[in-house]
Design a protein around this motif. Structure first.
Motif, short mmCIF file in Angstrom:
data_model
loop_
_atom_site.label_atom_id
_atom_site.label_comp_id
_atom_site.label_asym_id
_atom_site.label_seq_id
_atom_site.Cartn_x
_atom_site.Cartn_y
_atom_site.Cartn_z
N UNK A 112 0.82 -1.22 0.00
CA UNK A 112 0.00 0.00 0.00
C UNK A 112 0.86 1.27 0.00
N UNK A 113 2.09 1.15 0.42
CA UNK A 113 2.96 2.32 0.43
C UNK A 113 4.00 2.32 -0.66
N UNK A 114 3.86 1.39 -1.62
CA UNK A 114 4.92 1.20 -2.62
C UNK A 114 4.56 1.86 -3.94
N UNK A 115 5.52 2.64 -4.46
CA UNK A 115 5.43 3.22 -5.81
C UNK A 115 4.06 3.87 -6.03
N UNK A 116 3.46 3.61 -7.20
CA UNK A 116 2.20 4.27 -7.52
C UNK A 116 1.02 3.73 -6.73
N UNK A 117 1.23 2.66 -5.96
CA UNK A 117 0.18 2.23 -5.04
C UNK A 117 -0.08 3.27 -3.96
N UNK A 118 0.93 4.08 -3.67
CA UNK A 118 0.85 4.99 -2.52
C UNK A 118 -0.16 6.10 -2.78
N UNK A 119 -1.13 6.19 -1.94
CA UNK A 119 -2.10 7.29 -1.98
C UNK A 119 -1.44 8.49 -1.28
N UNK B 200 -9.63 -2.85 -4.53
CA UNK B 200 -9.86 -3.61 -5.75
C UNK B 200 -8.91 -3.33 -6.89
N UNK B 201 -8.08 -2.28 -6.75
CA UNK B 201 -7.16 -1.94 -7.85
C UNK B 201 -5.74 -1.70 -7.38
N UNK B 202 -5.42 -2.10 -6.19
CA UNK B 202 -4.06 -1.95 -5.65
C UNK B 202 -3.41 -3.32 -5.62
N UNK B 203 -2.32 -3.47 -6.33
CA UNK B 203 -1.73 -4.80 -6.51
C UNK B 203 -0.80 -5.13 -5.35
N UNK B 204 -1.03 -6.27 -4.75
CA UNK B 204 -0.26 -6.68 -3.57
C UNK B 204 0.96 -7.46 -4.05
N UNK B 205 2.12 -7.05 -3.58
CA UNK B 205 3.40 -7.60 -4.05
C UNK B 205 4.21 -8.12 -2.87
N UNK B 206 5.11 -9.06 -3.11
CA UNK B 206 5.93 -9.60 -2.02
C UNK B 206 7.05 -8.63 -1.63
N UNK B 207 7.07 -8.28 -0.37
CA UNK B 207 8.09 -7.33 0.10
C UNK B 207 9.49 -7.90 -0.06
N UNK B 208 9.64 -9.21 0.09
CA UNK B 208 10.98 -9.80 0.05
C UNK B 208 11.61 -9.70 -1.34
N UNK B 209 10.82 -9.37 -2.34
CA UNK B 209 11.36 -9.17 -3.69
C UNK B 209 11.39 -7.69 -4.06
N UNK B 210 10.29 -7.01 -3.86
CA UNK B 210 10.18 -5.63 -4.36
C UNK B 210 10.90 -4.62 -3.48
N UNK B 211 11.22 -4.95 -2.26
CA UNK B 211 11.97 -4.01 -1.41
C UNK B 211 13.35 -3.73 -1.98
N UNK B 212 13.88 -4.64 -2.78
CA UNK B 212 15.22 -4.46 -3.33
C UNK B 212 15.20 -3.82 -4.72
N UNK C 243 14.90 -0.77 -6.95
CA UNK C 243 15.02 0.68 -6.73
C UNK C 243 14.43 1.50 -7.88
N UNK C 244 14.46 0.97 -9.11
CA UNK C 244 13.91 1.70 -10.25
C UNK C 244 12.67 0.95 -10.72
N UNK C 245 11.55 1.28 -10.15
CA UNK C 245 10.32 0.52 -10.40
C UNK C 245 9.90 0.59 -11.86
#
Length: 554
Positions: free
Chosen positions: A126-133, A164-176, A178-180
């Motif tokens: 919810x706080x990642x990239x364009x997911x962040x409101x 319904x439109x915010x994609x849930x991603x694994x932190x253990x992969x996407x935290x690393x 840096x250039x989304x």
């Protein structure tokens, strides 16, 4: 939050080489048991298919990224007023003023790499990239299955977009990562019913995810092929080499008459002329003049476009951008229920001449020695769009407005639309997931959802580069209340402004035809059980349909 439920009118005429590679050796329906072969779909990708499974790459990621591999928390069925269906999410609740959202997720969830999916992943997402409101203050996992999200402002009306439109991603992969935006994510790890098995530029294959919370889907493999034109898709459907497509077909009986393929048509998404509207954001051309947009709006013969370009299968679009009759209670002015269906060249002339335009010797309008000459483009092979553009050009000419229709490659189309480097583009807006047009206004008309020409909007899809402080204030007001009277007042303001300003000129309510193989696969939506829209290019809904399907027993 992303809202990337693709709804293209699909083109079809597959590149011969690409199709041979994608479908070579596959047997037509009836020649092999359906449980022994993949379900073959065309979700709208043209060749070469981009090897991109990044859910934040809205315009370039493969279709099955959304729903089949990555999921939102809940599924909102746009065809139903029922409560949303929990996917990763189990329940949710707002506090009294709508500023705190508590989400409970289902227990014992797994990512497709066998790592645990927990509330920490949801809070991270919810706080990642364009997911962040931008209004989000915090997202905290208070235990393994609970996330508490705090906002600066009430978020009642944004529920379907958050959940319904915010994609849930694994932190253990996407935290690393840096250039989304540069990430292509060729080995996606998701929570959905499928995972990637193989990829080529002609097709990619998904296989059932054994760690999916509901168990492996009955359809074990899904192959999404790239096709470059509508006629090829029709041919492949007729010969049993495709099982599921969503595209415009002028004569659906020619496909369904064999008894293997069924069809549905839900008219939901307006086809529009998107204008690059605002000079202050870098738009150039005569369409930046409100008078030109208004004149073009009344110069169009929408009835003829419906009959000739869409074979009578499209509906009537509303300049309110509410989906009628579904959103009837939110329409502020009955006069905005429908766009004019007949051309009115005299009205167009009156608008232009009042704005100081005069006709030249050839009968076309201009001002100060500069003629109106507009460029209108659509993707090559989107036959209904291509035909509609030609008709618009001819109809505009009768009103003294020069519009040059042309086609471009799909890649060029999306690049120019996203970056605002166009004057006019035929485009399909996606409707809201629920019977409330809020997300349309927030995603397509609000200033925070746009960007200067040359840049892609980071939040939303206001590709018209429309900016109007009155609309912005009303969107905020509507989004912060559960009071229907207050919300309708805000919507009435928005509808009045956008119907006058016409950053998107409505054309038709697009025909959303789906075709699916009921001979080899069962479990498709029916008119009595429309559990999800049966369109393979819709995010999430397409995956929900896939989880309901079973190979037919013969």
């Amino acid at each position: 939050m992303l809202d990337n439920r693709w709804r293209k009118t699909l083109p079809l005429v597959a590149g011969a080489a690409a199709l041979a590679l994608a479908l070579g050796g596959c047997a037509p329906a009836g020649d092999s048991p359906s449980e022994d072969r993949p379900l073959r779909i065309w979700s709208g990708s043209m060749t070469p298919i981009a090897n991109n499974f990044n859910p934040f790459a809205v315009d370039t990621a493969t279709h099955m990224t959304y729903g089949a591999i990555y999921e939102p928390l809940f599924f909102f069925n746009q065809l139903s007023a029922d409560d949303p269906v929990g996917l990763i999410g189990d329940s949710y609740e707002f506090n009294a003023d709508g500023t705190v959202l508590t989400i409970k997720i289902k227990p014992d969830l797994k990512w497709s790499d066998d790592k645990d999916l927990t509330a920490e992943d949801v809070a991270f997402s919810l706080g990642y990239a364009s997911n962040l409101d931008p209004d989000m203050v915090s997202a905290d996992a208070t235990d393994a299955t609970t996330v508490v999200v705090t906002y600066k402002t009430p978020k009642f009306t944004s529920t379907s977009m958050i959940l319904g439109s915010t994609w849930i991603i694994p932190e253990h992969i996407w935290a690393d990562i840096t250039d989304v935006l540069a990430e292509t994510n060729p080995n996606p790890i998701g929570s959905g019913p499928y995972k990637l098995k193989a990829f080529t530029e002609a097709a990619y294959t998904l296989e059932a995810n054994p760690l999916f919370r509901e168990g492996e889907p009955d359809v074990k493999e899904v192959q999404d092929v790239g096709i470059d034109s509508n006629q090829s898709s029709e041919d492949l459907l007729k010969t049993g080499k495709l099982d599921w497509v969503g595209q415009f077909v002028a004569n659906p009986d020619g496909i369904t008459s064999n008894g293997h393929i069924s069809t549905m048509n839900q008219q939901q998404d307006p086809t529009v002329i998107t204008t690059c509207a605002d000079v202050s954001l870098g738009c150039e051309g005569a369409q930046t003049d409100l008078a030109v947009r208004q004149a073009l709006n009344v110069a169009i013969d929408r009835g003829a476009i419906t009959d000739k370009a869409f074979a009578g299968l499209s509906g009537v679009a509303s300049p309110s951008f509410a989906l009628l009759p579904r959103d009837e209670k939110w329409l502020g002015d009955a006069e905005l229920a429908e766009s004019p269906q007949e051309a009115d060249a005299a009205a167009a002339a009156e608008i232009l001449e009042a704005a100081g335009y005069t006709k030249d010797d050839d009968g076309f309008y201009g001002k100060g020695g500069t003629p109106i000459e507009l460029d209108l483009f659509s993707p090559d092979g989107w036959t209904d769009y291509n035909d509609a553009a030609k008709l618009i050009s001819a109809q505009a000419a009768k009103a003294g407005i020069r519009v040059n229709a042309r086609t471009v490659s799909e890649a060029e189309y999306w690049s120019q639309v996203a970056n605002g480097q166009f004057q006019l583009a035929l485009y399909g807006l996606t409707q809201s997931l629920v019977a409330d047009p809020y997300s349309n206004y927030d995603q397509y008309f609000a200033t925070p959802a746009t960007a200067e020409v040359g840049q892609t909007p980071e939040k939303g899809q206001n590709y018209a580069r429309y900016t109007n402080p009155v609309v912005d204030a009303a969107v905020v007001q509507a989004g912060s209340t559960l009071d229907e009277a207050t919300k309708k007042t805000a919507y009435t303001t928005i509808q009045t402004e956008i119907a006058r300003d016409l950053p998107y000129i409505p054309v038709v309510l697009n025909a959303s035809q789906s075709f699916f193989n009921t001979s080899d696969f069962t479990g498709w939506p029916t008119t009595d059980d429309m559990y999800a829209a049966p369109l393979p290019y819709l995010s999430t809904a397409s995956a929900v349909v896939l989880t309901h399907l079973r190979p037919a027993k013969k």
